[in-house]
Design a protein around this motif. Structure first.
Motif, mmCIF file in Angstrom:
data_model
loop_
_atom_site.group_PDB
_atom_site.id
_atom_site.type_symbol
_atom_site.label_atom_id
_atom_site.label_comp_id
_atom_site.label_asym_id
_atom_site.label_seq_id
_atom_site.Cartn_x
_atom_site.Cartn_y
_atom_site.Cartn_z
ATOM 1 N N VAL A 1 97.852 30.233 60.450
ATOM 2 C CA VAL A 1 97.583 31.675 60.426
ATOM 3 C C VAL A 1 97.057 32.062 59.052
ATOM 4 C CG1 VAL A 1 99.374 32.220 62.123
ATOM 5 C CG2 VAL A 1 99.939 32.235 59.675
ATOM 6 N N LYS A 2 96.560 33.284 58.949
ATOM 7 C CA LYS A 2 96.254 33.819 57.630
ATOM 8 C C LYS A 2 97.571 34.107 56.909
ATOM 9 C CE LYS A 2 93.606 37.352 55.187
ATOM 10 N NZ LYS A 2 92.726 38.531 55.302
ATOM 11 N N LYS A 3 97.606 33.850 55.617
ATOM 12 C CA LYS A 3 98.814 34.068 54.837
ATOM 13 C C LYS A 3 99.328 35.498 55.058
ATOM 14 C CE LYS A 3 100.644 33.651 50.143
ATOM 15 N NZ LYS A 3 100.314 33.367 48.711
ATOM 16 N N GLY A 4 100.612 35.604 55.352
ATOM 17 C CA GLY A 4 101.217 36.903 55.636
ATOM 18 C C GLY A 4 101.469 37.136 57.106
ATOM 19 N N ASN A 5 100.787 36.361 57.961
ATOM 20 C CA ASN A 5 100.943 36.559 59.401
ATOM 21 C C ASN A 5 101.953 35.608 60.029
ATOM 22 O OD1 ASN A 5 99.276 38.743 59.614
ATOM 23 N ND2 ASN A 5 97.469 37.569 60.250
ATOM 24 N N GLY A 6 102.591 34.774 59.209
ATOM 25 C CA GLY A 6 103.594 33.868 59.744
ATOM 26 C C GLY A 6 104.826 34.595 60.256
ATOM 27 N N LYS A 7 105.009 35.844 59.815
ATOM 28 C CA LYS A 7 106.174 36.628 60.273
ATOM 29 C C LYS A 7 105.937 37.292 61.620
ATOM 30 C CE LYS A 7 104.749 40.729 57.626
ATOM 31 N NZ LYS A 7 103.562 40.141 56.978
ATOM 32 N N ASP A 8 104.725 37.196 62.137
ATOM 33 C CA ASP A 8 104.405 37.742 63.454
ATOM 34 C C ASP A 8 105.340 37.107 64.489
ATOM 35 O OD1 ASP A 8 103.294 38.319 65.960
ATOM 36 O OD2 ASP A 8 101.228 38.142 65.231
ATOM 37 N N PRO A 9 106.131 37.903 65.206
ATOM 38 C CA PRO A 9 107.062 37.332 66.188
ATOM 39 C C PRO A 9 106.355 36.538 67.279
ATOM 40 C CG PRO A 9 106.940 39.724 66.400
ATOM 41 C CD PRO A 9 106.254 39.374 65.124
ATOM 42 N N ARG A 10 105.118 36.897 67.585
ATOM 43 C CA ARG A 10 104.364 36.142 68.588
ATOM 44 C C ARG A 10 104.061 34.740 68.081
ATOM 45 N NH1 ARG A 10 99.375 40.020 69.061
ATOM 46 N NH2 ARG A 10 99.597 39.631 66.821
ATOM 47 N N VAL A 11 103.722 34.633 66.789
ATOM 48 C CA VAL A 11 103.456 33.330 66.180
ATOM 49 C C VAL A 11 104.719 32.485 66.176
ATOM 50 C CG1 VAL A 11 102.842 32.174 64.013
ATOM 51 C CG2 VAL A 11 101.536 34.172 64.776
ATOM 52 N N LYS A 12 105.846 33.102 65.857
ATOM 53 C CA LYS A 12 107.117 32.377 65.842
ATOM 54 C C LYS A 12 107.461 31.836 67.232
ATOM 55 C CE LYS A 12 109.164 34.834 61.913
ATOM 56 N NZ LYS A 12 110.269 35.704 61.448
ATOM 57 N N LYS A 13 107.209 32.647 68.254
ATOM 58 C CA LYS A 13 107.469 32.189 69.621
ATOM 59 C C LYS A 13 106.575 31.006 69.966
ATOM 60 C CE LYS A 13 109.000 36.606 71.623
ATOM 61 N NZ LYS A 13 108.648 37.692 72.574
ATOM 62 N N LEU A 14 105.286 31.098 69.611
ATOM 63 C CA LEU A 14 104.363 30.021 69.936
ATOM 64 C C LEU A 14 104.727 28.746 69.185
ATOM 65 C CD1 LEU A 14 101.910 28.922 71.358
ATOM 66 C CD2 LEU A 14 100.468 29.878 69.542
ATOM 67 N N ALA A 15 105.108 28.882 67.915
ATOM 68 C CA ALA A 15 105.502 27.711 67.131
ATOM 69 C C ALA A 15 106.671 26.986 67.787
ATOM 70 C CB ALA A 15 105.861 28.130 65.710
ATOM 71 N N LYS A 16 107.628 27.758 68.289
ATOM 72 C CA LYS A 16 108.794 27.161 68.946
ATOM 73 C C LYS A 16 108.396 26.463 70.241
ATOM 74 C CE LYS A 16 113.496 28.270 70.505
ATOM 75 N NZ LYS A 16 114.518 29.332 70.631
ATOM 76 N N LEU A 17 107.501 27.081 71.002
ATOM 77 C CA LEU A 17 107.061 26.487 72.259
ATOM 78 C C LEU A 17 106.237 25.224 72.040
ATOM 79 C CD1 LEU A 17 106.087 29.691 74.284
ATOM 80 C CD2 LEU A 17 108.182 28.333 74.474
ATOM 81 N N LEU A 18 105.402 25.226 71.008
ATOM 82 C CA LEU A 18 104.548 24.069 70.740
ATOM 83 C C LEU A 18 105.336 22.841 70.304
ATOM 84 C CD1 LEU A 18 101.462 25.684 68.948
ATOM 85 C CD2 LEU A 18 101.445 24.436 71.119
ATOM 86 N N THR A 19 106.552 23.057 69.844
ATOM 87 C CA THR A 19 107.386 21.931 69.421
ATOM 88 C C THR A 19 108.589 21.759 70.352
ATOM 89 O OG1 THR A 19 108.477 23.412 67.819
ATOM 90 C CG2 THR A 19 106.681 22.039 67.004
ATOM 91 N N SER A 20 108.400 22.140 71.589
ATOM 92 C CA SER A 20 109.466 22.039 72.587
ATOM 93 C C SER A 20 109.430 20.668 73.270
ATOM 94 C CB SER A 20 109.293 23.134 73.646
ATOM 95 O OG SER A 20 108.085 22.929 74.367
ATOM 96 N N PRO A 21 110.541 20.259 73.893
ATOM 97 C CA PRO A 21 110.552 18.999 74.652
ATOM 98 C C PRO A 21 109.510 18.973 75.769
ATOM 99 C CG PRO A 21 112.790 19.795 74.300
ATOM 100 C CD PRO A 21 111.874 20.895 73.842
ATOM 101 N N GLU A 22 109.245 20.134 76.353
ATOM 102 C CA GLU A 22 108.256 20.195 77.437
ATOM 103 C C GLU A 22 106.861 19.847 76.940
ATOM 104 O OE1 GLU A 22 111.503 23.220 78.475
ATOM 105 O OE2 GLU A 22 110.456 22.522 76.674
ATOM 106 N N VAL A 23 106.492 20.353 75.764
ATOM 107 C CA VAL A 23 105.176 20.053 75.203
ATOM 108 C C VAL A 23 105.102 18.587 74.769
ATOM 109 C CG1 VAL A 23 103.638 20.508 73.243
ATOM 110 C CG2 VAL A 23 104.586 22.406 74.571
ATOM 111 N N LYS A 24 106.176 18.078 74.197
ATOM 112 C CA LYS A 24 106.193 16.662 73.805
ATOM 113 C C LYS A 24 105.934 15.768 75.013
ATOM 114 C CE LYS A 24 108.944 13.219 71.359
ATOM 115 N NZ LYS A 24 110.199 12.955 70.605
ATOM 116 N N LYS A 25 106.600 16.044 76.110
ATOM 117 C CA LYS A 25 106.411 15.252 77.331
ATOM 118 C C LYS A 25 104.991 15.405 77.863
ATOM 119 C CE LYS A 25 108.532 14.225 81.814
ATOM 120 N NZ LYS A 25 107.248 14.090 82.516
ATOM 121 N N PHE A 26 104.462 16.627 77.829
ATOM 122 C CA PHE A 26 103.092 16.861 78.289
ATOM 123 C C PHE A 26 102.100 16.017 77.483
ATOM 124 C CE2 PHE A 26 99.076 19.163 77.601
ATOM 125 C CZ PHE A 26 98.594 19.197 78.895
#
Length: 277
Positions: free
Chosen positions: A239-264
């Protein structure tokens, strides 16, 4: 059918122009948007990045309360300029050495959020089946951007085809070759063009995403493949610096490192793309 917006050349050009016009006014993180309503728009390379994001969008995002929109870009420049000027909220396509070089050269302020996967760089050929079959004077295509060219040369060095100057870093070029026993010649091309060069050169070093999107299977087809151990080229959400606190970004970061994505990733790419979490 994939619900993904594909970006035309005209739009890419327009985005680059917009960045050029607005860059002077976007020099610090205070310009980062604080409007977190609406979908999170993420710029991504088609393969595997957009495919991974599409899996998240289809299977995980709704339950997590994330409205996700994926925009595909086929180059390595516009995703960062679009993230810098706010056209998109995040991107997913690059590694740390590339981002460091890009920020330095372009005055951008893109930062990583979470590392997701590695695409091993590989040497491919339509002319030979083994690396030791390359003849003296053979022509090898390599990416022409600073970081990927250095990465390609390091791959050749690691496999005994050339020897690079001791201590050379992520800015290595053919001028840093100290030994070239096969007298290899190098053809520098835009990274996206390297797969198309395979009929015209003896071999080509190709980034994993472009190899996969061209129908190659890195784990099977590469003459030599980059090691994943201690590899600094993991691809991340940024992200652009300062946008890491965006709750949408935080949700996506968590999903991208989930067991489901690893298996995919493991099931779909069979070692050609490797989870980094």
């Amino acid at each position: 059918m994939r619900n993904t917006a594909k970006i035309t050349t005209a739009v890419l050009a327009a985005g680059a122009l917009t960045f050029g016009l607005t860059a002077c006014g976007s020099g610090d993180s205070s310009s980062a948007s604080s409007d977190y309503s609406g979908p999170l728009v993420v710029a991504a390379s088609p393969t595997p990045h957009a495919e991974i994001l599409d899996f998240v969008k289809t299977n995980l995002a709704k339950k997590a309360g994330l409205d996700l929109e994926v925009k595909e870009f086929t180059d390595y420049v516009t995703p960062n300029t679009a993230t810098e000027d706010g056209s998109v909220g995040a991107n997913y396509f690059q590694n740390q050495p590339y981002l460091d070089d890009f920020n330095k050269k372009n005055g951008t302020h893109i930062v990583p959020v979470v590392t997701v996967h590695l695409e091993p760089l590989g040497l491919y050929s339509h002319k030979v089946g083994k690396v030791d079959e390359l003849k003296s004077g053979a022509t090898v295509a390599v990416p022409n951007d600073t970081v990927n060219e250095a990465r390609a040369l390091k791959l050749l060095d690691a496999n005994g085809l050339i020897k690079l100057k001791s201590g050379v870093g992520s800015e290595a070029t053919p001028r840093d070759i100290t030994a070239n026993p096969k007298n290899l010649k190098f053809k520098e091309l835009e990274a996206a063009q390297t797969p198309r060069s395979l009929d015209d050169v003896d071999a080509a070093v190709i980034n994993g995403n472009y190899a996969i999107s061209s129908g190659l299977k890195p784990a099977k087809d590469a003459l030599v493949l980059e090691s994943s151990e201690n590899n600094p080229y993991g691809n991340f959400l940024a992200v652009k610096k300062g946008n890491g606190k965006d709750p949408r970004v935080k949700k996506l970061a968590k999903l991208l490192t989930s067991p489901e994505v690893k298996k995919f990733i493991e099931d779909k790419y069979q070692g050609s793309v490797v989870p980094s979490f």
